[in-house]
Design a protein around this motif. Structure first.
Motif, PDB file in Angstrom:
ATOM      1  N   UNK A  67      43.469   6.604  21.395  1.00  0.00           N
ATOM      2  CA  UNK A  67      43.949   7.465  22.428  1.00  0.00           C
ATOM      3  C   UNK A  67      44.821   8.583  22.021  1.00  0.00           C
ATOM      4  N   UNK A  68      44.988   9.027  20.925  1.00  0.00           N
ATOM      5  CA  UNK A  68      46.056  10.135  20.613  1.00  0.00           C
ATOM      6  C   UNK A  68      45.465  11.250  21.189  1.00  0.00           C
ATOM      7  N   UNK A  69      46.521  12.201  21.739  1.00  0.00           N
ATOM      8  CA  UNK A  69      45.991  13.318  22.513  1.00  0.00           C
ATOM      9  C   UNK A  69      47.293  14.260  22.773  1.00  0.00           C
ATOM     10  N   UNK A  70      47.186  15.492  22.676  1.00  0.00           N
ATOM     11  CA  UNK A  70      48.214  16.251  22.791  1.00  0.00           C
ATOM     12  C   UNK A  70      48.070  16.510  24.270  1.00  0.00           C
ATOM     13  N   UNK A  71      49.162  16.192  24.802  1.00  0.00           N
ATOM     14  CA  UNK A  71      49.022  16.448  26.381  1.00  0.00           C
ATOM     15  C   UNK A  71      50.012  17.791  26.825  1.00  0.00           C
ATOM     16  N   UNK A  72      50.652  18.410  26.117  1.00  0.00           N
ATOM     17  CA  UNK A  72      51.326  19.531  26.108  1.00  0.00           C
ATOM     18  C   UNK A  72      51.711  20.378  25.062  1.00  0.00           C
ATOM     19  N   UNK A  73      51.456  21.666  24.921  1.00  0.00           N
ATOM     20  CA  UNK A  73      51.846  22.465  23.694  1.00  0.00           C
ATOM     21  C   UNK A  73      53.182  22.770  23.778  1.00  0.00           C
ATOM     22  N   UNK A  74      53.891  22.968  22.791  1.00  0.00           N
ATOM     23  CA  UNK A  74      55.266  23.292  22.479  1.00  0.00           C
ATOM     24  C   UNK A  74      55.447  24.953  22.498  1.00  0.00           C
ATOM     25  N   UNK A  75      55.986  25.404  21.456  1.00  0.00           N
ATOM     26  CA  UNK A  75      56.176  26.753  21.339  1.00  0.00           C
ATOM     27  C   UNK A  75      54.936  27.564  21.027  1.00  0.00           C
ATOM     28  N   UNK A  76      53.765  26.797  20.832  1.00  0.00           N
ATOM     29  CA  UNK A  76      52.552  27.656  20.250  1.00  0.00           C
ATOM     30  C   UNK A  76      51.419  26.613  20.812  1.00  0.00           C
ATOM     31  N   UNK A  77      50.633  27.417  21.169  1.00  0.00           N
ATOM     32  CA  UNK A  77      49.262  26.658  21.830  1.00  0.00           C
ATOM     33  C   UNK A  77      48.292  26.904  20.567  1.00  0.00           C
ATOM     34  N   UNK A  78      48.052  25.788  19.872  1.00  0.00           N
ATOM     35  CA  UNK A  78      47.380  25.783  18.669  1.00  0.00           C
ATOM     36  C   UNK A  78      45.823  26.336  18.872  1.00  0.00           C
ATOM     37  N   UNK A  79      45.401  26.114  20.128  1.00  0.00           N
ATOM     38  CA  UNK A  79      44.000  26.392  20.371  1.00  0.00           C
ATOM     39  C   UNK A  79      43.917  27.779  20.837  1.00  0.00           C
ATOM     40  N   UNK A  80      44.784  28.652  20.791  1.00  0.00           N
ATOM     41  CA  UNK A  80      44.679  30.099  21.075  1.00  0.00           C
ATOM     42  C   UNK A  80      43.612  30.650  20.210  1.00  0.00           C
ATOM     43  N   UNK A  81      43.502  30.383  18.964  1.00  0.00           N
ATOM     44  CA  UNK A  81      42.227  31.241  18.248  1.00  0.00           C
ATOM     45  C   UNK A  81      40.716  30.817  18.710  1.00  0.00           C
ATOM     46  N   UNK A  82      40.824  30.018  19.701  1.00  0.00           N
ATOM     47  CA  UNK A  82      39.303  29.685  20.406  1.00  0.00           C
ATOM     48  C   UNK A  82      39.078  30.916  21.062  1.00  0.00           C
ATOM     49  N   UNK A  83      40.030  31.981  21.688  1.00  0.00           N
ATOM     50  CA  UNK A  83      39.582  33.191  22.075  1.00  0.00           C
ATOM     51  C   UNK A  83      40.342  34.186  21.484  1.00  0.00           C
ATOM     52  N   UNK A  84      40.101  35.642  22.144  1.00  0.00           N
ATOM     53  CA  UNK A  84      40.707  36.631  21.530  1.00  0.00           C
ATOM     54  C   UNK A  84      42.441  36.439  21.508  1.00  0.00           C
ATOM     55  N   UNK A  85      43.191  37.014  20.466  1.00  0.00           N
ATOM     56  CA  UNK A  85      44.415  36.783  20.433  1.00  0.00           C
ATOM     57  C   UNK A  85      45.015  37.995  19.500  1.00  0.00           C
ATOM     58  N   UNK A  86      46.156  38.388  19.837  1.00  0.00           N
ATOM     59  CA  UNK A  86      46.781  39.219  18.860  1.00  0.00           C
ATOM     60  C   UNK A  86      47.515  38.709  17.839  1.00  0.00           C
ATOM     61  N   UNK A  87      47.282  39.491  16.691  1.00  0.00           N
ATOM     62  CA  UNK A  87      47.650  38.779  15.167  1.00  0.00           C
ATOM     63  C   UNK A  87      48.601  39.919  14.650  1.00  0.00           C
ATOM     64  N   UNK A  88      49.601  39.410  14.175  1.00  0.00           N
ATOM     65  CA  UNK A  88      50.353  40.338  13.526  1.00  0.00           C
ATOM     66  C   UNK A  88      50.645  40.010  11.957  1.00  0.00           C
ATOM     67  N   UNK A  89      50.716  41.064  11.289  1.00  0.00           N
ATOM     68  CA  UNK A  89      50.528  40.956   9.602  1.00  0.00           C
ATOM     69  C   UNK A  89      52.153  41.002   9.323  1.00  0.00           C
ATOM     70  N   UNK A  90      52.603  40.141   8.687  1.00  0.00           N
ATOM     71  CA  UNK A  90      53.994  40.388   7.946  1.00  0.00           C
ATOM     72  C   UNK A  90      53.880  40.379   6.545  1.00  0.00           C
ATOM     73  N   UNK A  91      54.857  41.160   6.016  1.00  0.00           N
ATOM     74  CA  UNK A  91      55.078  41.328   4.410  1.00  0.00           C
ATOM     75  C   UNK A  91      56.610  41.319   4.302  1.00  0.00           C
ATOM     76  N   UNK A  92      56.947  40.384   3.409  1.00  0.00           N
ATOM     77  CA  UNK A  92      58.463  40.151   2.803  1.00  0.00           C
ATOM     78  C   UNK A  92      59.255  40.166   4.264  1.00  0.00           C
ATOM     79  N   UNK A  93      58.706  39.176   5.314  1.00  0.00           N
ATOM     80  CA  UNK A  93      59.223  38.816   6.563  1.00  0.00           C
ATOM     81  C   UNK A  93      59.329  39.952   7.584  1.00  0.00           C
TER      82      UNK A  93
END
Length: 659
Positions: A396-422
C-alpha cells in the motif's frame, strides 16, 4: 565454647581499639611518611619537582594539603593549587595509597605550554625506558584491556563528595590558545553539577553540566547544555576537516561494562539535540537534525573493534540497528550491516535531515518502508567483496503529496538547466517545443544500442540499480585508494542530471539512490521515457546537449541518420565529453587507440544480436566530421600522443557493464 568465643571477640575488639589509639597518636607521622613516599615516587618517575607545602590533619580523618605545585625541570610550571581539603579512608593510609572520601580543591591552575618543539608536559607521555619491552608482534595491542584499566582506575578513585572551586586549565602555543574555566564542580551522593567556559582562540563555549555517577557499578550519565543561544560549537573542525559542528544539548552515558576473555564490552547511550553539521563532502547546505540518538554496545579486544548488532541509531523518528566490525589479526576485514524494522513511510521521509535532500523535503506517503544493507570486505581478497542494499515497500506504499520537487515532471515537457561548477550555464526545454528535441523513435537504433551496450546493458531489465557494477566500482576504488570509478546506471545518470547538482557529495549520492528507487519501483516514469529524456539532455561536447545537437555538431545530419561507426564514436565520449578533441588528430581522423573501443563495442553488439555479422565486419574505426566540430578539431594543434587516461576510462566503463 561460648566463653572462648567471647574471649576471642574481646581480644579482637581490644586489638582494634589499640590500632585506633596508635593511629590517632602517630597519625601525623604516618601521613608525613605517606606524603613523602608519594612525592619521592613522582619525582623518581618524572624530571620535575613535586612540592606539597604543608600536610596536616584537620580532624582524625581529614587532611589539609596546601601550596601544591608540579614544576618540570627548567620548564614552565605545569600545575599549582592553593589547597586540597580531603577526608580520607583511614585504611588507605597504611596501604600507602590514599583514597579520598571527600575532596575540596580551591584555586587550581593547569598550564600546558608549547614553545616550538619544547613542551612542559611531553615527558608525561614518554614510555618508561626502564620497563621491559613488551612483545606486541604476535597479539597486537589490546585497546579493550587498556580502556578497561582506565575506566576502573577512574571509577575506583571517585570521591563520595567533591567541591571544586575556581578550576582552570589552559594550553598555549604559538598558534593556538585553549582556556578552560570552571567556577565550580560539585558532586554529592552521586549527583554532578558544574559550569564550564571554554575559549579556543576566538571561539567561546559556555556550558552547564549535570549528571549522576555510581562508581560501584561503573555507571555515569552526563548532560551538556548550552548556556547561551549560540549553542555548543566544536572548535578547529573547520580548519582541520573543513567542517562545522554545533548542537544545543549532548547527553552521554555509560551503563555497563564487562571484561571477559580479553574483550571489553561497554553499553550506554548518547543523544544530541538540534545538531548542525556542515561539510562540503556531505552536502551543499547545513545539515540540520532535530533529534538524534544511539544506544550502543561496543566491543574492544585484541585486533578487534565491534559495534554490536544490538546498537540502535535514531534520526528523528527513524530507527535502525547497526553492526560494524573491524578485525586485523591476519588481514584487515571490515563488516557493516544496517537494518530497520518496518517504519511508516511518513516517518521515514519526515526524518530525513533538513538540508540534506532538497528534492525530497516535504514528501508525504502512505504505507511502510524497510531497509537492509550488507557489506563485507577482506582487504587481501577484494574480489570476494560483498555488497547488497535493499529498500522494500509495503503493497500500500504510495506518494500522496510531493515536496519541493515533483519527480513525475519528466513525463511531460520541462525546463532543464545545465550547471557547471555550481553555476548555471544553459537552460533549455526538454520537449517538442525545443527544435533540438528528438523523440526516441527518431534516434538511430545504432546510437541507442551502442549507448545501452556501453553504459547500462541491463537498463530495461533492472530496477534502477546494478549491484554487480557498484560492487566492482567499490573494489576499484579500494584498489586505487580514491574515487576512481562509479557504478551508475542510466537511471542514476538521468536523476543526477535532471534533479541534482554535479557536486560529488555523500548526500547527492544517497538522494540519487532514493529518487531512482521511487521512479523505478513506483513506476513513476516508463523506461522508454527515461531513456528518451537521457538521450536529449546528456552532454556531448562544447555547449552540445542531446542526440540531435550532437549529430549536427559532429556530422551535420539528423540523429536518425547516424551509422554504426558514428554511433560508437558518440558513445565513446559520453564519459568525458569535454575531452572530445583528444579522439582526433589534427586532420580530423580518429586516433588509433579508438580501434580497441570500436572492436569491443561492436563485438558486444554483435554477440547480443544488435548488429549483424556483416555490419560488424564492415565496421571501421573512423568517422567524417562536418560543421562546427570540423572547424574546431581540424584546425587544432596536431598531437599524436594517445590520451591514455581517456582510453583507460572507456575500457573500464565497458568492462564494468559487460555482463
Amino acid at each position: 565454647m561460648k566463653k572462648r568465643i567471647l574471649m576471642w571477640a574481646g581480644g579482637v575488639l581490644a586489638f582494634f581499639l589499640l590500632l585506633v589509639v596508635l593511629l590517632f597518636a602517630f597519625r601525623s607521622r604516618v601521613l608525613s611518611y605517606t606524603i613523602n613516599r608519594v612525592v619521592a615516587k613522582v619525582e623518581n618517575k618524572y624530571p620535575a619537582d613535586f612540592t606539597i607545602g604543608s600536610a596536616e590533619f584537620a580532624s582524625w580523618n581529614s587532611v589539609v594539603l596546601s601550596d601544591i605545585s608540579f614544576v618540570p625541570h627548567q620548564l614552565d610550571t605545569l600545575f599549582v593549587t592553593d589547597s586540597v581539603h580531603a577526608t580520607i579512608s583511614v585504611g588507605s593510609i597504611f596501604r600507602g595509597r590514599i583514597v579520598f572520601k571527600r575532596l575540596e580543591v580551591a584555586n587550581s591552575y593547569l598550564t600546558a605550554v608549547k614553545k616550538g618543539d619544547v613542551t612542559n608536559f611531553g615527558f608525561l607521555f614518554k614510555d618508561d625506558a626502564s620497563a621491559a619491552p613488551k612483545d606486541t608482534t604476535s597479539t597486537g595491542r589490546n585497546y579493550g584491556a587498556l580502556l578497561n584499566r582506565v575506566i576502573e582506575t577512574a571509577f575506583d578513585n571517585v570521591p563520595d563528595q567533591v567541591d571544586f572551586k575556581n578550576l582552570n586549565a589552559s594550553y598555549v602555543s604559538t598558534n593556538r590558545t585553549i582556556d578552560i574555566r570552571m567556577p565550580y564542580l560539585r558532586m554529592d551522593d552521586g549527583n554532578i553539577a558544574s559550569e564550564v567556559s571554554i575559549r579556543t582562540d576566538s571561539l567561546v563555549n559556555r556550558l552547564l553540566v549535570q549528571g549522576t555517577i555510581d562508581p560501584d557499578d561503573y555507571r555515569i550519565a552526563t548532560s551538556l547544555y548550552a548556556a547561551d543561544t549560540n549553542g555548543i560549537r566544536l572548535p578547529y573542525i573547520k580548519n582541520k576537516f573543513d567542517a562545522q559542528v554545533a548542537f544545543d544539548t549532548l547527553r552521554l552515558s555509560l551503563n555497563d561494562k564487562t571484561f571477559r576473555k580479553d574483550v571489553l564490552t561497554v553499553r550506554g547511550a548518547a543523544t544530541v539535540d538540534n545538531l548542525m553539521l556542515n561539510h562540503p563532502k556531505l552536502a551543499d547546505e547545513d545539515i540540520q537534525v532535530k533529534a538524534s540518538a544511539v544506544d550502543y554496545v561496543v566491543k574492544l579486544g585484541p585486533n578487534l573493534f565491534e559495534i554490536d548488532s544490538l546498537t540502535e541509531v535514531r534520526v528523528n523518528k527513524a530507527r535502525a540497528n547497526v553492526y560494524a566490525a573491524y578485525q586485523n589479526e591476519t588481514s584487515k576485514i571490515i563488516d557493516l550491516k544496517v537494518s530497520t524494522k518496518q517504519v511508516p513511510a511518513n516517518n521515514f521521509f519526515g526524518s530525513l535531515p533538513a538540508g540534506l535532500f532538497e528534492n525530497l523535503e516535504g514528501i508525504k506517503a502512505n504505507g511502510w518502508l524497510q531497509y537492509k544493507l550488507g557489506f563485507h570486505v577482506n582487504m587481501d581478497s577484494l574480489d570476494y567483496l560483498v555488497f547488497n542494499s535493499d529498500l522494500d515497500a509495503s503493497k500500500d506504499f504510495k506518494i500522496v503529496e510531493w515536496g519541493n520537487t515533483n519527480l513525475q515532471k519528466i513525463n511531460g515537457s520541462f525546463s532543464h538547466t545545465v550547471y557547471e561548477y555550481g553555476k548555471p550555464v544553459r537552460t533549455f526545454t526538454v520537449g517538442p517545443a525545443n527544435a533540438f528535441y528528438s523523440p526516441i523513435h527518431e534516434i538511430s537504433p545504432y546510437l541507442r544500442n551502442a549507448i545501452l551496450t556501453a553504459e547500462d546493458a541491463g537498463f530495461y531489465s533492472h530496477n534502477g540499480f546494478h549491484e554487480e557494477a557498484f560492487r566492482q566500482a567499490i573494489i576499484k576504488n579500494l584498489e586505487e585508494g580514491e574515487f576512481a570509478r562509479g557504478g551508475s546506471t542510466i537511471s542514476m545518470q538521468l536523476v543526477k542530471n535532471v534533479f541534482l547538482t554535479r557536486k560529488k557529495t555523500v548526500a547527492r549520492k544517497v538522494e540519487e539512490a532514493i529518487i531512482v528507487w521511487l521512479m523505478e519501483n513506483q513506476d513513476l516514469v516508463s523506461k522508454n521515457r527515461m531513456f528518451e529524456v537521457y538521450l536529449n539532455i546528456i552532454e556531448w561536447g562544447p555547449d552540445v546537449y542531446g542526440a540531435k545537437d550532437a549529430s549536427r555538431f559532429y556530422f551535420g545530419k539528423q540523429p536518425s541518420e547516424l551509422n554504426l561507426a558514428e554511433a560508437i564514436f558518440l558513445t565513446s565520449i559520453i564519459p568525458s565529453p569535454k575531452r572530445y578533441r583528444s579522439s582526433f588528430d589534427s586532420y580530423g581522423n580518429l586516433r588509433s587507440h579508438k580501434a580497441g573501443y570500436y572492436r569491443m563495442i561492436g563485438g558486444m553488439m554483435r554477440r547480443r544480436g544488435l548488429v549483424s555479422q556483416e555490419e560488424y565486419e564492415n565496421l571501421y574505426p573512423n568517422v567524417r566530421l562536418y560543421g562546427r566540430a570540423r572547424d574546431l578539431i581540424v584546425t587544432a594543434q596536431d598531437t599524436t600522443a594517445v590520451d591514455e587516461e581517456s582510453s583507460q576510462y572507456e575500457l573500464e566503463t565497458i568492462d564494468l557493464l559487460d555482463f
